[in-house]
Design an enzyme around this catalytic site. Structure first.
Site, PDB file in Angstrom:
ATOM      1  CG  PHE A  28      -2.013  -1.146   1.063  1.00  0.00           C
ATOM      2  CD1 PHE A  28      -1.415  -2.189   1.534  1.00  0.00           C
ATOM      3  CD2 PHE A  28      -3.233  -0.721   0.757  1.00  0.00           C
ATOM      4  CE1 PHE A  28      -2.603  -3.142   1.512  1.00  0.00           C
ATOM      5  CE2 PHE A  28      -4.358  -1.740   1.040  1.00  0.00           C
ATOM      6  CZ  PHE A  28      -3.926  -3.136   1.293  1.00  0.00           C
ATOM      7  CB  CYS A  38     -15.775  12.507   3.960  1.00  0.00           C
ATOM      8  SG  CYS A  38     -15.664  12.546   2.079  1.00  0.00           S
ATOM      9  CB  CYS A  41     -12.204  11.337   6.457  1.00  0.00           C
ATOM     10  SG  CYS A  41     -10.722  10.788   5.915  1.00  0.00           S
ATOM     11  CB  THR A  43      -7.721   7.582   5.692  1.00  0.00           C
ATOM     12  OG1 THR A  43      -8.835   6.708   5.556  1.00  0.00           O
ATOM     13  CG2 THR A  43      -6.449   7.196   5.417  1.00  0.00           C
ATOM     14  CD  GLU A  97      -7.996   1.038  -1.492  1.00  0.00           C
ATOM     15  OE1 GLU A  97      -8.282  -0.272  -1.430  1.00  0.00           O
ATOM     16  OE2 GLU A  97      -7.533   1.791  -0.571  1.00  0.00           O
ATOM     17  CG  HIS A 179      -8.409  -3.704   7.015  1.00  0.00           C
ATOM     18  ND1 HIS A 179      -9.539  -3.807   6.090  1.00  0.00           N
ATOM     19  CD2 HIS A 179      -8.409  -2.373   7.175  1.00  0.00           C
ATOM     20  CE1 HIS A 179     -10.121  -2.731   6.029  1.00  0.00           C
ATOM     21  NE2 HIS A 179      -9.342  -1.754   6.535  1.00  0.00           N
TER      22      HIS A 179
HETATM   23  S1  SF4 Z   1      -9.663  10.183   2.073  1.00  0.00           S
HETATM   24 FE1  SF4 Z   1     -11.525   9.654   1.426  1.00  0.00          FE
HETATM   25  S2  SF4 Z   1     -13.080   9.751   3.200  1.00  0.00           S
HETATM   26 FE2  SF4 Z   1     -11.160  10.945   3.668  1.00  0.00          FE
HETATM   27  S3  SF4 Z   1     -11.635  13.115   2.829  1.00  0.00           S
HETATM   28 FE3  SF4 Z   1     -10.837  12.088   1.137  1.00  0.00          FE
HETATM   29  S4  SF4 Z   1     -12.426  11.167   0.012  1.00  0.00           S
HETATM   30 FE4  SF4 Z   1     -13.253  11.739   1.853  1.00  0.00          FE
END
Ligand code: SF4
Length: 185
Positions: A28, A38, A41, A43, A97, A179
């Site tokens: 990755f 978002c 989110c 991440t 992705e 995961h």
């Molecule tokens: S990484 Fe994905 S979930 Fe996070 S702000 Fe960007 S588009 Fe939205």
């Protein structure tokens, strides 16, 4: 114009946890930053360091897998044909992705698009449409043409609802965040 440096949050080796390639070992490459914000989110992609293509490929080549998954953040902000060609020359199968808002190099091997509110999808090819189910109006995805359609519970919390939706709308397939279930990265 080729980018000479790309901002990378992390490069790690694991199994793909979600969607069509679930269970496939992959390197990755998480790019830093996103053009959307978002609310859900989860991440952590803001931090990053600038790396050259040679450094990126060298890091990827430390692992034995053929599959490389470009993710983020939004990897479409950082990639171009030059990077994809380099990865192909290293005999890698290149997946991405993306939220779909950025034009992508045509020779990427697999495109997983997760459209987000506030982001206009500009892609002309989608191999896998992957959607997190949050009781949204699903007719908003009718305009997307993809080879595979995956619906995913939100943080494994509404799985029964998702199963029920898929049984009624069999164009979709179940995607689980495996995961998280087996506690790997
Ligand atoms: S990484 Fe994905 S979930 Fe996070 S702000 Fe960007 S588009 Fe939205």
């Amino acid at each position: 114009m080729w980018l000479s440096m790309r901002k990378i949050n992390e490069i790690f080796y694991s199994l793909q946890g979600e969607g069509f390639h679930t269970g496939v070992p992959a390197v990755f490459v998480r790019f830093s930053g996103c053009n959307l914000k978002c609310s859900f989110c989860d991440t952590r992609h803001e931090e990053g360091r600038l790396m050259s293509d040679e450094e990126i490929v060298e890091e990827i080549n430390k692992y034995p897998a053929k599959t490389v998954i470009l993710t983020g953040g939004e990897p479409g902000l950082w990639i171009d044909e030059q990077l994809i060609q380099l990865l192909h020359r290293a005999d890698k199968y290149v997946c991405i992705e993306t939220n779909g808002t950025q034009p992508l190099p045509v020779d990427i091997d697999w495109i997983t698009c997760s459209p987000k509110q506030g982001g206009t999808v500009v892609l002309t090819r989608i191999d896998e449409l992957k959607v997190v189910y949050q009781n949204q109006d699903m007719s908003i995805y009718d305009c997307f043409s993809a080879t595979h359609y995956f619906l995913q519970p939100c943080s494994c919390k509404n799985t029964a609802e998702v199963v029920s939706y898929i049984l009624a709308h069999p164009k979709w397939r179940l995607s689980l965040q495996t995961h998280k279930l087996i506690d790997i990265q």
